[in-house]
Design a protein around this motif. Structure first.
Motif, PDB file in Angstrom:
ATOM      1  N   GLU A  37       0.967  -0.878  -0.195  1.00 19.25           N
ATOM      2  CA  GLU A  37       0.172   0.029  -0.385  1.00 19.25           C
ATOM      3  C   GLU A  37       0.950   1.364   0.154  1.00 19.25           C
ATOM      4  O   GLU A  37       0.837   2.410  -0.291  1.00 19.25           O
ATOM      5  CB  GLU A  37      -1.170   0.063   1.290  1.00 19.25           C
ATOM      6  CG  GLU A  37      -2.022  -0.931   1.454  1.00 19.25           C
ATOM      7  CD  GLU A  37      -2.971  -1.347   0.102  1.00 19.25           C
ATOM      8  OE1 GLU A  37      -2.745   0.057  -0.129  1.00 19.25           O
ATOM      9  OE2 GLU A  37      -3.900  -2.478   0.466  1.00 19.25           O
ATOM     10  N   ASP A  46      -7.596  -3.618  -4.941  1.00 18.13           N
ATOM     11  CA  ASP A  46      -9.152  -3.199  -3.826  1.00 18.13           C
ATOM     12  C   ASP A  46      -8.784  -1.524  -3.099  1.00 18.13           C
ATOM     13  O   ASP A  46     -10.221  -1.581  -3.341  1.00 18.13           O
ATOM     14  CB  ASP A  46      -8.904  -4.062  -3.372  1.00 18.13           C
ATOM     15  CG  ASP A  46      -8.144  -4.647  -1.694  1.00 18.13           C
ATOM     16  OD1 ASP A  46      -8.059  -5.825  -0.752  1.00 18.13           O
ATOM     17  OD2 ASP A  46      -7.150  -3.066  -1.670  1.00 18.13           O
ATOM     18  N   GLN A  51      -9.206  -0.701  -0.077  1.00 16.53           N
ATOM     19  CA  GLN A  51     -10.354  -0.903   1.556  1.00 16.53           C
ATOM     20  C   GLN A  51      -9.027  -1.363   2.409  1.00 16.53           C
ATOM     21  O   GLN A  51      -7.857  -1.939   2.639  1.00 16.53           O
ATOM     22  CB  GLN A  51     -10.980  -2.337   0.567  1.00 16.53           C
ATOM     23  CG  GLN A  51     -11.952  -2.317  -0.327  1.00 16.53           C
ATOM     24  CD  GLN A  51     -12.936  -1.142   0.174  1.00 16.53           C
ATOM     25  OE1 GLN A  51     -13.636  -0.346   0.925  1.00 16.53           O
ATOM     26  NE2 GLN A  51     -12.792  -0.366  -0.891  1.00 16.53           N
ATOM     27  N   VAL A  52      -9.030  -0.852   3.599  1.00 16.51           N
ATOM     28  CA  VAL A  52      -8.344  -0.743   4.591  1.00 16.51           C
ATOM     29  C   VAL A  52      -8.559  -2.112   4.950  1.00 16.51           C
ATOM     30  O   VAL A  52      -9.686  -2.751   5.437  1.00 16.51           O
ATOM     31  CB  VAL A  52      -8.679   1.123   5.640  1.00 16.51           C
ATOM     32  CG1 VAL A  52      -7.982  -0.054   6.907  1.00 16.51           C
ATOM     33  CG2 VAL A  52      -8.933   2.089   5.334  1.00 16.51           C
ATOM     34  N   TYR A 100      -5.488   3.815   0.970  1.00 16.25           N
ATOM     35  CA  TYR A 100      -6.752   3.904   0.651  1.00 16.25           C
ATOM     36  C   TYR A 100      -7.545   4.309  -0.188  1.00 16.25           C
ATOM     37  O   TYR A 100      -8.226   4.873   0.712  1.00 16.25           O
ATOM     38  CB  TYR A 100      -7.532   2.918   1.616  1.00 16.25           C
ATOM     39  CG  TYR A 100      -6.283   1.919   2.792  1.00 16.25           C
ATOM     40  CD1 TYR A 100      -6.111   0.906   1.799  1.00 16.25           C
ATOM     41  CD2 TYR A 100      -5.751   2.305   3.559  1.00 16.25           C
ATOM     42  CE1 TYR A 100      -5.409  -0.179   2.665  1.00 16.25           C
ATOM     43  CE2 TYR A 100      -4.663   1.224   4.579  1.00 16.25           C
ATOM     44  CZ  TYR A 100      -4.755   0.281   3.855  1.00 16.25           C
ATOM     45  OH  TYR A 100      -3.229  -0.878   4.278  1.00 16.25           O
ATOM     46  N   ASP A 117     -11.443   3.892  -0.560  1.00 14.96           N
ATOM     47  CA  ASP A 117     -12.575   3.029   0.986  1.00 14.96           C
ATOM     48  C   ASP A 117     -13.006   4.339   0.973  1.00 14.96           C
ATOM     49  O   ASP A 117     -13.231   5.564   1.345  1.00 14.96           O
ATOM     50  CB  ASP A 117     -11.569   2.844   1.908  1.00 14.96           C
ATOM     51  CG  ASP A 117     -11.617   2.590   3.233  1.00 14.96           C
ATOM     52  OD1 ASP A 117     -13.360   2.435   3.705  1.00 14.96           O
ATOM     53  OD2 ASP A 117     -10.854   0.775   3.518  1.00 14.96           O
ATOM     54  N   GLN A 162     -15.944   4.396   3.361  1.00 12.23           N
ATOM     55  CA  GLN A 162     -15.792   4.536   4.519  1.00 12.23           C
ATOM     56  C   GLN A 162     -14.312   5.362   5.587  1.00 12.23           C
ATOM     57  O   GLN A 162     -15.200   6.000   6.200  1.00 12.23           O
ATOM     58  CB  GLN A 162     -16.630   3.071   5.237  1.00 12.23           C
ATOM     59  CG  GLN A 162     -17.249   2.384   5.109  1.00 12.23           C
ATOM     60  CD  GLN A 162     -17.848   0.786   5.577  1.00 12.23           C
ATOM     61  OE1 GLN A 162     -16.629  -0.010   5.459  1.00 12.23           O
ATOM     62  NE2 GLN A 162     -18.927   0.554   6.202  1.00 12.23           N
ATOM     63  N   ARG A 166     -17.462  -0.653  11.253  1.00  9.46           N
ATOM     64  CA  ARG A 166     -16.480   0.153  10.053  1.00  9.46           C
ATOM     65  C   ARG A 166     -18.101   1.402   9.491  1.00  9.46           C
ATOM     66  O   ARG A 166     -18.546   1.002   8.247  1.00  9.46           O
ATOM     67  CB  ARG A 166     -15.765  -0.855   8.733  1.00  9.46           C
ATOM     68  CG  ARG A 166     -14.333  -1.715   9.650  1.00  9.46           C
ATOM     69  CD  ARG A 166     -13.826  -1.986   8.610  1.00  9.46           C
ATOM     70  NE  ARG A 166     -13.178  -1.111   7.715  1.00  9.46           N
ATOM     71  CZ  ARG A 166     -13.256  -0.445   6.686  1.00  9.46           C
ATOM     72  NH1 ARG A 166     -13.687  -1.329   5.680  1.00  9.46           N
ATOM     73  NH2 ARG A 166     -12.356  -0.075   6.358  1.00  9.46           N
TER      74      ARG A 166
END
Length: 284
Positions: A80, A92, A94-95, A185, A188, A190, A281
């Motif tokens: 990352e 992807d 995402q966290v 990220y 992401d 959220q 989340r």
């Protein structure tokens, strides 16, 4: 783009990678880690191109970043980081929120030390019974109940008290971690929603987001007030868990102090040591 930072990161990873971990013979070596030629061969590129990348003289494509990460067999956190430094979102984006074996072992081995494990967005994902024994983390039903940044800036605990200096250090670290997480990220949703909501609800967080302070300490002290009225002062130390992009917070008292004795009483009263997976989340 941060060409030199990306190049420095590749060089450091190359030099810290043991040949045996990528299927190469060890033999007698005059340099640390892998040679540029070896990385180039594993990643499908020339040694000269690897040199130009490390010197910040060439900008990598997303495919090159992925090839280098696969060749070096880096963990998720390093992957990352390489993506962020090259200006790309990870595959992807995402966290990661799964507790890995390393984090689980920490919680299992330090049963008498209050500890939690959080993801890159500061969502707590697991706690030990010693942490719950402090009794300060009351739940309000908010979607961000288990997010450390949200609870600090928007929904503070009644049983958590810090001096102005310790609060400043604590707030600075939280903002820095969220800024770093957003870099790694960017897709992401959220994480983005958490930051937007926190900026909307907290003027202090919004100010620190726009004008971040430099991080000078990764520890701070706080008094935890138990529901029975007693308080124990502990120092929190943040430990990175490489590979899974997680962090562990350990809370300790000064050895031989009254706080240490009080902490031991609270932990003993919690019964058999347990690990609890927690957290939500964001909304929904």
């Amino acid at each position: 783009m941060k060409h030199h930072e990306f190049g420095d990161a590749v060089r450091q990873l190359r030099e810290s990678t043991a040949p045996s971990t990528v299927g190469l013979p060890v033999g007698r070596r005059r340099v640390r880690g892998l040679r540029r030629e070896e990385l180039g061969e594993l990643a499908g590129m020339s040694a000269d191109y690897v040199r130009r990348l490390e010197q910040g003289r060439s900008h990598p494509s997303a495919g090159v970043v992925n090839a280098i990460a696969r060749a070096l067999r880096v963990g998720r956190a390093d992957y990352e980081r390489l993506c962020g430094l090259a200006g790309y979102a990870a595959v992807d984006g995402q966290v990661p929120a799964e507790i890995g074996p390393g984090a689980a072992r920490l919680l299992e081995r330090f049963t008498d030390t209050p500890m939690f494990v959080s993801d890159a967005a500061m969502n707590i994902i697991a706690v030990n019974s010693a942490f719950l024994a402090l009794g300060h983390w009351e739940l309000t039903g908010d979607p961000w109940d288990w997010n450390v940044a949200w609870r600090t800036f928007c929904d503070p605990f009644h049983g958590f008290r810090q001096s102005a200096a310790d609060a400043t250090d604590h707030e600075t670290v939280l903002v820095a971690r969220l800024r770093a997480a957003l870099l790694r990220y960017p897709a992401d949703a959220q994480l983005a929603a958490l930051i937007d909501e926190t900026r909307s609800r907290s003027g202090l967080f919004d100010t620190l987001w726009r004008e971040p302070r430099p991080v000078t300490a990764y520890e701070s002290s706080a008094a935890f007030v138990h529901p029975d009225g007693g308080a124990v002062t502990l120092v929190g130390n943040l430990l990175a868990i490489p590979g899974d992009d997680l962090a562990a917070l350990m809370l300790t008292a000064a050895p031989g102090s009254a706080d240490a004795a009080r902490l031991a009483e609270l932990v003993d009263s919690a019964g058999e040591p347990t690990i609890t997976k927690v957290g939500r989340r964001g909304p929904g």
